[in-house]
Write a protein that holds these residues in place. Sequence first.
Motif, PDB file in Angstrom:
ATOM      1  N   THR A  22     -27.073  47.624  17.662  1.00 43.74           N
ATOM      2  CA  THR A  22     -26.817  46.248  18.056  1.00 43.74           C
ATOM      3  C   THR A  22     -26.030  45.572  16.943  1.00 43.74           C
ATOM      4  OG1 THR A  22     -28.895  45.526  17.063  1.00 43.74           O
ATOM      5  CG2 THR A  22     -28.938  46.102  19.406  1.00 43.74           C
ATOM      6  N   GLN A  25     -25.759  39.629  14.199  1.00 44.11           N
ATOM      7  CA  GLN A  25     -25.038  38.381  14.397  1.00 44.11           C
ATOM      8  C   GLN A  25     -24.915  37.562  13.117  1.00 44.11           C
ATOM      9  OE1 GLN A  25     -23.392  37.469  17.068  1.00 44.11           O
ATOM     10  NE2 GLN A  25     -24.033  39.220  18.270  1.00 44.11           N
ATOM     11  N   GLU A  87     -13.817  42.728  20.175  1.00 50.02           N
ATOM     12  CA  GLU A  87     -15.228  42.357  20.314  1.00 50.02           C
ATOM     13  C   GLU A  87     -15.540  41.042  19.605  1.00 50.02           C
ATOM     14  OE1 GLU A  87     -17.153  45.842  18.753  1.00 50.02           O
ATOM     15  OE2 GLU A  87     -17.233  46.803  20.714  1.00 50.02           O
ATOM     16  N   ALA A  88     -14.965  40.844  18.413  1.00 48.89           N
ATOM     17  CA  ALA A  88     -15.202  39.603  17.669  1.00 48.89           C
ATOM     18  C   ALA A  88     -14.653  38.397  18.435  1.00 48.89           C
ATOM     19  CB  ALA A  88     -14.575  39.692  16.278  1.00 48.89           C
ATOM     20  N   ARG A  91     -16.923  37.675  21.422  1.00 49.65           N
ATOM     21  CA  ARG A  91     -18.140  36.966  20.996  1.00 49.65           C
ATOM     22  C   ARG A  91     -17.838  35.503  20.718  1.00 49.65           C
ATOM     23  NH1 ARG A  91     -19.012  41.579  18.001  1.00 49.65           N
ATOM     24  NH2 ARG A  91     -18.366  40.570  16.077  1.00 49.65           N
ATOM     25  N   VAL A  94     -17.475  33.664  23.978  1.00 50.38           N
ATOM     26  CA  VAL A  94     -18.785  33.501  24.617  1.00 50.38           C
ATOM     27  C   VAL A  94     -19.562  32.376  23.931  1.00 50.38           C
ATOM     28  CG1 VAL A  94     -21.035  34.610  24.968  1.00 50.38           C
ATOM     29  CG2 VAL A  94     -18.938  35.854  25.514  1.00 50.38           C
ATOM     30  N   GLN A  95     -19.519  32.334  22.600  1.00 51.35           N
ATOM     31  CA  GLN A  95     -20.268  31.333  21.841  1.00 51.35           C
ATOM     32  C   GLN A  95     -19.597  29.955  21.856  1.00 51.35           C
ATOM     33  OE1 GLN A  95     -20.506  33.207  18.017  1.00 51.35           O
ATOM     34  NE2 GLN A  95     -22.098  34.646  18.649  1.00 51.35           N
TER      35      GLN A  95
END
Length: 175
Positions: A22, A25, A87-88, A91, A94-95
């Motif tokens: 995982t 974060q 991916e960064a 993220r 999304v955030q």
Amino acid sequence: MKKFVLPALLVTLLAACSSTGTFDQAGGTAVEDRSTGAPGVATVTAPSMAGSGIAALTDPNNILSKRSVFFDFDQFVIKPEARPLVEAHARFLVQNPQMKMLIQGNTDELGSREYNLALGQKRADAVRQALTLLGAKESQIESVSLGEEKPRCGESSESCFAQNRRGDMLYSGEF
């Protein structure tokens, strides 16, 4: 048939490159705390991507400051080494659901104008699709092709051509 092959290849590529671990974060790392004179462990956290808006995007120490996904000659498949960058950014989107992104697909000068516009669109769409597969909303992302019209390097050499085969990610306020 091609409409089904590209998504299947992208899903296969992303699945093949997936890790079983995982993401951390917070980015915490254990270090020795020497501020009190007593031995111990303190946690140093990397800057958070959430809530920092444009500041995280311009911090040269943050992966989000890197905005280009490079492609091989005549290809529109995202390379494995570009996966952490994509991916960064996924993220971050999304955030930060209020943020919008424009992906500009670029090519080298080889090929006809029409071919390069089509290839640039495929590159931009590949990045967009990867971001949405990683959780970003389709409404946050727009993809366009610039073809060969916005070269990063103007020389006629393979190293320059490689710099021009890319998808550039721009955020709200930058386009």
